[in-house]
Design a protein around this motif. Structure first.
Motif, PDB file in Angstrom:
ATOM      1  N   SER A 148       0.862  -1.183   0.000  1.00  0.00           N
ATOM      2  CA  SER A 148       0.000   0.000   0.000  1.00  0.00           C
ATOM      3  C   SER A 148       0.894   1.226   0.000  1.00  0.00           C
ATOM      4  O   SER A 148       1.900   1.264   0.699  1.00  0.00           O
ATOM      5  CB  SER A 148      -0.885  -0.008   1.243  1.00  0.00           C
ATOM      6  OG  SER A 148      -1.788  -1.078   1.174  1.00  0.00           O
ATOM      7  N   ASN A 175      -2.847  -3.650  -8.287  1.00  0.00           N
ATOM      8  CA  ASN A 175      -3.095  -5.086  -8.192  1.00  0.00           C
ATOM      9  C   ASN A 175      -3.488  -5.631  -9.550  1.00  0.00           C
ATOM     10  O   ASN A 175      -3.716  -4.876 -10.498  1.00  0.00           O
ATOM     11  CB  ASN A 175      -4.150  -5.399  -7.123  1.00  0.00           C
ATOM     12  CG  ASN A 175      -5.508  -4.849  -7.475  1.00  0.00           C
ATOM     13  OD1 ASN A 175      -5.982  -4.980  -8.594  1.00  0.00           O
ATOM     14  ND2 ASN A 175      -6.144  -4.212  -6.514  1.00  0.00           N
ATOM     15  N   ASP A 176      -3.524  -6.945  -9.663  1.00  0.00           N
ATOM     16  CA  ASP A 176      -3.697  -7.552 -10.982  1.00  0.00           C
ATOM     17  C   ASP A 176      -5.119  -7.464 -11.498  1.00  0.00           C
ATOM     18  O   ASP A 176      -5.377  -7.741 -12.648  1.00  0.00           O
ATOM     19  CB  ASP A 176      -3.261  -9.016 -10.945  1.00  0.00           C
ATOM     20  CG  ASP A 176      -4.293  -9.866 -10.259  1.00  0.00           C
ATOM     21  OD1 ASP A 176      -4.758  -9.461  -9.186  1.00  0.00           O
ATOM     22  OD2 ASP A 176      -4.642 -10.933 -10.793  1.00  0.00           O
ATOM     23  N   ARG A 177      -6.055  -7.100 -10.648  1.00  0.00           N
ATOM     24  CA  ARG A 177      -7.435  -7.047 -11.123  1.00  0.00           C
ATOM     25  C   ARG A 177      -7.897  -5.620 -11.355  1.00  0.00           C
ATOM     26  O   ARG A 177      -9.066  -5.307 -11.281  1.00  0.00           O
ATOM     27  CB  ARG A 177      -8.364  -7.769 -10.149  1.00  0.00           C
ATOM     28  CG  ARG A 177      -8.374  -9.246 -10.429  1.00  0.00           C
ATOM     29  CD  ARG A 177      -8.391 -10.026  -9.161  1.00  0.00           C
ATOM     30  NE  ARG A 177      -7.341  -9.575  -8.281  1.00  0.00           N
ATOM     31  CZ  ARG A 177      -7.510  -9.374  -7.004  1.00  0.00           C
ATOM     32  NH1 ARG A 177      -8.652  -9.554  -6.468  1.00  0.00           N
ATOM     33  NH2 ARG A 177      -6.493  -8.984  -6.259  1.00  0.00           N
ATOM     34  N   ARG A 201     -14.340  10.195   0.470  1.00  0.00           N
ATOM     35  CA  ARG A 201     -13.053   9.778  -0.086  1.00  0.00           C
ATOM     36  C   ARG A 201     -12.455  10.796  -1.037  1.00  0.00           C
ATOM     37  O   ARG A 201     -11.379  10.595  -1.569  1.00  0.00           O
ATOM     38  CB  ARG A 201     -13.238   8.484  -0.902  1.00  0.00           C
ATOM     39  CG  ARG A 201     -13.502   7.265  -0.086  1.00  0.00           C
ATOM     40  CD  ARG A 201     -13.055   6.039  -0.850  1.00  0.00           C
ATOM     41  NE  ARG A 201     -13.954   5.696  -1.962  1.00  0.00           N
ATOM     42  CZ  ARG A 201     -13.708   4.709  -2.811  1.00  0.00           C
ATOM     43  NH1 ARG A 201     -12.617   3.990  -2.699  1.00  0.00           N
ATOM     44  NH2 ARG A 201     -14.559   4.436  -3.792  1.00  0.00           N
ATOM     45  N   GLY A 261      -5.009   7.197  -5.746  1.00  0.00           N
ATOM     46  CA  GLY A 261      -6.261   7.666  -5.167  1.00  0.00           C
ATOM     47  C   GLY A 261      -6.953   6.537  -4.425  1.00  0.00           C
ATOM     48  O   GLY A 261      -6.401   5.993  -3.473  1.00  0.00           O
ATOM     49  N   PRO A 262      -8.124   6.147  -4.887  1.00  0.00           N
ATOM     50  CA  PRO A 262      -8.901   5.137  -4.170  1.00  0.00           C
ATOM     51  C   PRO A 262      -8.191   3.793  -4.020  1.00  0.00           C
ATOM     52  O   PRO A 262      -8.379   3.111  -3.029  1.00  0.00           O
ATOM     53  CB  PRO A 262     -10.158   4.973  -5.025  1.00  0.00           C
ATOM     54  CG  PRO A 262     -10.236   6.180  -5.877  1.00  0.00           C
ATOM     55  CD  PRO A 262      -8.836   6.670  -6.060  1.00  0.00           C
ATOM     56  N   MET A 263      -7.352   3.404  -5.000  1.00  0.00           N
ATOM     57  CA  MET A 263      -6.723   2.085  -4.899  1.00  0.00           C
ATOM     58  C   MET A 263      -5.585   2.074  -3.890  1.00  0.00           C
ATOM     59  O   MET A 263      -5.441   1.148  -3.111  1.00  0.00           O
ATOM     60  CB  MET A 263      -6.176   1.647  -6.253  1.00  0.00           C
ATOM     61  CG  MET A 263      -7.235   1.249  -7.243  1.00  0.00           C
ATOM     62  SD  MET A 263      -6.488   1.022  -8.846  1.00  0.00           S
ATOM     63  CE  MET A 263      -5.442  -0.389  -8.561  1.00  0.00           C
ATOM     64  N   ALA A 264      -4.728   3.093  -3.979  1.00  0.00           N
ATOM     65  CA  ALA A 264      -3.570   3.211  -3.086  1.00  0.00           C
ATOM     66  C   ALA A 264      -2.608   2.035  -3.209  1.00  0.00           C
ATOM     67  O   ALA A 264      -1.821   1.766  -2.301  1.00  0.00           O
ATOM     68  CB  ALA A 264      -4.018   3.389  -1.628  1.00  0.00           C
ATOM     69  N   GLN A 265      -2.682   1.316  -4.274  1.00  0.00           N
ATOM     70  CA  GLN A 265      -1.751   0.231  -4.570  1.00  0.00           C
ATOM     71  C   GLN A 265      -2.019  -0.203  -6.007  1.00  0.00           C
ATOM     72  O   GLN A 265      -2.962   0.272  -6.634  1.00  0.00           O
ATOM     73  CB  GLN A 265      -1.938  -0.955  -3.623  1.00  0.00           C
ATOM     74  CG  GLN A 265      -3.291  -1.585  -3.742  1.00  0.00           C
ATOM     75  CD  GLN A 265      -3.489  -2.850  -2.900  1.00  0.00           C
ATOM     76  OE1 GLN A 265      -4.449  -3.521  -3.091  1.00  0.00           O
ATOM     77  NE2 GLN A 265      -2.608  -3.146  -1.964  1.00  0.00           N
TER      78      GLN A 265
END
Lengths: 367, 359
Positions: free
Chosen positions: A183, A281-283, A205, A275-279
């Protein structure tokens, strides 16, 4: 024995320009009311749940802006190319690469908090998007490849790039082998409004990434309406022959259109991962790059129209969830409804440039 | 004058309804579930949905349930949870592993709402975890596979190489090798929880490599259907899949969430929040091995029953020594057992699993 045919109008109908959206709304209302009635729902309640409830609180408005912002950003870039008949279908992939570039910085500098990190990520994301779009531009400008196919196919390559990274070198060692990156630290994230001291937005958010879009809107408007390059692109789209006669260099226009749309798509990627993801990922396949194509067309390739269209698309997303939550309707119903609304909007828009003409029967023609 | 009378009218309407609200009986408890897929007629989401139906039946009008389907394991899930929380839901169940970070984030903004996250490993003051020891029935399924396999090759369609899935592969293999040491298990990873076409492809690959008893850690019944088409055996996973392919279906490893959901609901209705992290197995009735095919010899059925009784009584622990890893190194010495923490961080294949664990 009459047939109907769509005939191009010699001039865009000013009347239909106003009437088309109204007609679309009317048709949606009629079909929507019957759809919800058949499902045993009170149509008024259903419409309220769809269009009003998501906006009835601050959280909803914050989510609407967060959702609309990347859509608007990408669509603005696409519209520049579309006006010149340069069809970049691969904004989704350009967005991924923007996200990848930004993520690279966020991971690399996670232990060095700095106010410069986020601005650097924004620049990196923009460059990433441009880099990915430049592959398409190269193929189209130098090798006369079809940019629709090239940009679309490159989207799948970009998707696999994301997967290769999060399954490989960027996998968070603490994530129990799940394909996600670490993260991001706070300095790699857009600041939520609340943390800026804007307590009005408490509990939401929404973050500073929306300002990127707010800056982009007037810039794109200026570029389209007031700059010479924008004029060249417009002419190239409306009258390619005239553009060539005037000595506008097609290659330059292709590069320009694709690089600009890649740039903003890359920015949209940054606003998502930081922003909302903060990381990463593969999806991560929000489909914004594809949805933005609808947004651009829905907005008639006009900056103001695109702003409205992106808000509408975002509202459709949220409304779809809202009817699931409050009316317990399955997701498929909300998707059918979304599809119908878009179909009507785009379908009625055809009437601006075309008219329906009733032809005599085939036999009469044969005579 | 007109404006005034309108105001008056509005005021009276407001008062009417306002008093009405005050006089209404206790509000129902609002609870919500978010699903990764749609319930359909079998699989992961179906198993959760069955649990939700049990809660609805048990508590009737005392509760109001919302369900949001097809929520991706992305930032969208946080938005859905926020929307549910801001609409007054007091309990939210997030039923997929990938919601973990998003659940934690949403929970931070809504400290009064209770979140329950399925299969994760991170909790918070208002985020509690619940999970099922699927490796127990997977071990029992392995015993059946060990007896029924003619090729001595088992196949496993796997999703993500997280400990949860790795230990199920291990348990299935260990169960089979406990009755047939010649068994090896081949694994295909599809990097998805639910993707029927990929699941089917993986199953066909495994069958092509000689596997004749298939198991899966994915959500659809595609593996079972592929097995049925190719004339080999397979198991159901998450819910009873016996009706989908009665001949190929050996048994189903099922999840039973209903009683847990009822417990959480009951506690909330009594004003006591349920704050335990639950990791239940066959003993607690949170999973089972159901619809065992009649084709399976009675002796095998009895063996499975006996093992099940040992698991329920606590006499037998699946991850107990002596246990060798794939490379032959001793992971658990004879007489020792894994703690829950060990089980929750398994990152190795046991002896008998073929191939390399993705790292």
């Amino acid at each position: 024995m009459f047939r109907f045919r769509l005939v191009p109008r010699s001039q865009a109908s000013q009347k239909m320009l106003v009437l088309a959206p109204l007609l679309a709304v009317f048709l949606t209302l009629v079909v929507g009311i019957s759809l919800f009635a058949v499902l045993g729902q009170n149509p008024i309640v259903a419409f309220k749940a769809y269009f009003i409830d998501p906006l009835s609180n601050l959280n909803g408005i914050s989510e609407l802006l967060l959702k609309a912002s990347p859509l608007c950003l990408i669509a603005l870039g696409l519209a520049i190319g579309y006006r010149a008949n340069i069809w970049n279908i691969g904004a989704e992939g350009q967005m991924y690469v923007g996200g990848i570039f930004a993520t690279g910085l966020a991971i690399h500098f996670q232990d060095y908090p700095s106010a410069w990190l986020l601005p650097m990520m924004i620049v990196a994301g923009a460059l990433g998007g441009m880099l990915w779009a430049s592959l398409t531009a190269l193929c189209r400008a130098q090798f006369h490849a079809n940019e629709i196919l090239v940009s679309l196919m490159l989207t799948y390559v970009a998707d696999l790039l994301v997967k290769a990274l999060v399954y490989g070198v960027w996998k968070d060692p603490m994530a129990n082998n799940f394909p996600v990156t670490v993260s991001f630290t706070d300095s790699a994230l857009f600041t939520p409004f609340v943390e800026l001291g804007w307590n009005y937005w408490e509990g939401t958010r929404i973050n500073t990434s929306v300002f990127l879009t707010l800056i982009a809107i007037p810039l794109v408007w200026f570029f389209m309406q007031r700059s010479f390059s924008g004029f060249q692109l417009l002419v190239a789209g409306l009258a390619p022959g005239a553009a060539r006669y005037a000595g506008f260099r097609e290659k330059k226009l292709v590069w320009m259109a694709l690089l600009i749309s890649g740039l903003v798509a890359g920015l949209a990627g940054v606003t998502e991962v930081a922003g909302p993801m903060a990381q990463l990922n593969d999806r991560w396949t929000p489909g914004y790059g594809f949805t933005a194509i609808i947004v651009a067309n829905l907005g008639r390739l006009n900056p103001l129209g695109i702003v409205l269209a992106s808000l509408l698309m975002a509202l459709l997303y949220l409304g779809g969830e809202s009817v699931q939550v409050s009316l317990h309707l399955p997701k498929a119903v909300s998707q059918v409804f979304q599809g119908l609304l878009l179909l009507f909007l785009l379908g009625c828009d055809v009437m601006v440039n075309y008219k329906i003409v009733r032809l005599p029967s085939t036999r009469a023609v044969a005579l | 004058m007109k404006v005034k009378s309108l105001k008056l009218m509005l005021l009276s309407v407001f008062l009417l309804f306002g008093f009405n609200i005050g006089a209404r009986a206790a509000e129902p408890l609002k609870m919500a579930w978010i699903y990764f897929g749609t319930p359909g007629d079998a699989g992961w989401t179906f198993a959760h949905d069955t649990g939700v139906k049990m809660v609805q039946k048990e508590f009737g009008s005392k509760i109001e349930t919302s369900i949001v389907e097809n929520v991706p394991e992305s930032a969208d899930s946080e938005r859905v949870m926020r929307e549910l929380a801001s609409k007054g839901n007091q309990i939210i169940f997030a039923t997929s592993f990938g919601y973990m970070e998003h659940t934690l984030k949403a929970a931070k903004s809504f400290p009064k709402v209770k979140f329950y996250h399925n299969t994760g490993f991170k909790s918070a003051p208002n985020v509690h975890i619940y999970n099922s020891r699927m490796y127990e029935p997977a071990y029992l399924a392995g015993i059946i596979a060990g007896h029924m396999s003619k090729s001595n090759v088992l196949g496993y369609v796997a999703s993500f190489p997280i400990p949860e899935v790795v230990r199920n592969i291990n348990a299935y293999t260990m169960g089979a090798r406990s009755v047939n040491p010649k068994i090896t298990t081949k694994v295909v990873w599809i990097s998805s929880w639910y993707d029927p076409s990929k699941e089917r492809q993986a199953a066909e690959t495994l069958i092509g490599q000689g596997a004749d008893c298939l198991m899966q850690n994915t959500d659809s019944s595609a593996t079972l259907q592929a097995a049925a088409d190719k004339g080999v055996y397979a198991f159901g996973w998450n819910s009873d899949m016996s009706t989908i392919a009665p001949k190929a279906h050996l048994a189903s490893v099922t999840q039973v969430w209903g009683p847990y959901y009822v417990k959480v609901t009951k506690a909330a209705l009594e004003g006591k929040a349920f704050t335990d992290n639950v990791w239940g197995g066959m003993k607690e009735g949170m999973n089972g091995l159901e619809s065992i095919n009649d084709k399976i010899p009675d002796s095998v059925k009895k063996e499975v029953e006996a093992k099940k009784a040992q698991i329920v009584s606590g006499k037998f622990k699946v991850f107990s020594g002596p246990l060798k890893a794939q490379d032959g190194s001793i992971k658990i010495a004879a007489g020792a057992t894994f703690t829950d923490k060990d089980i929750d961080s398994i990152k190795f294949y046991v002896e008998g699993v073929d191939g390399q664990l993705p790292k």
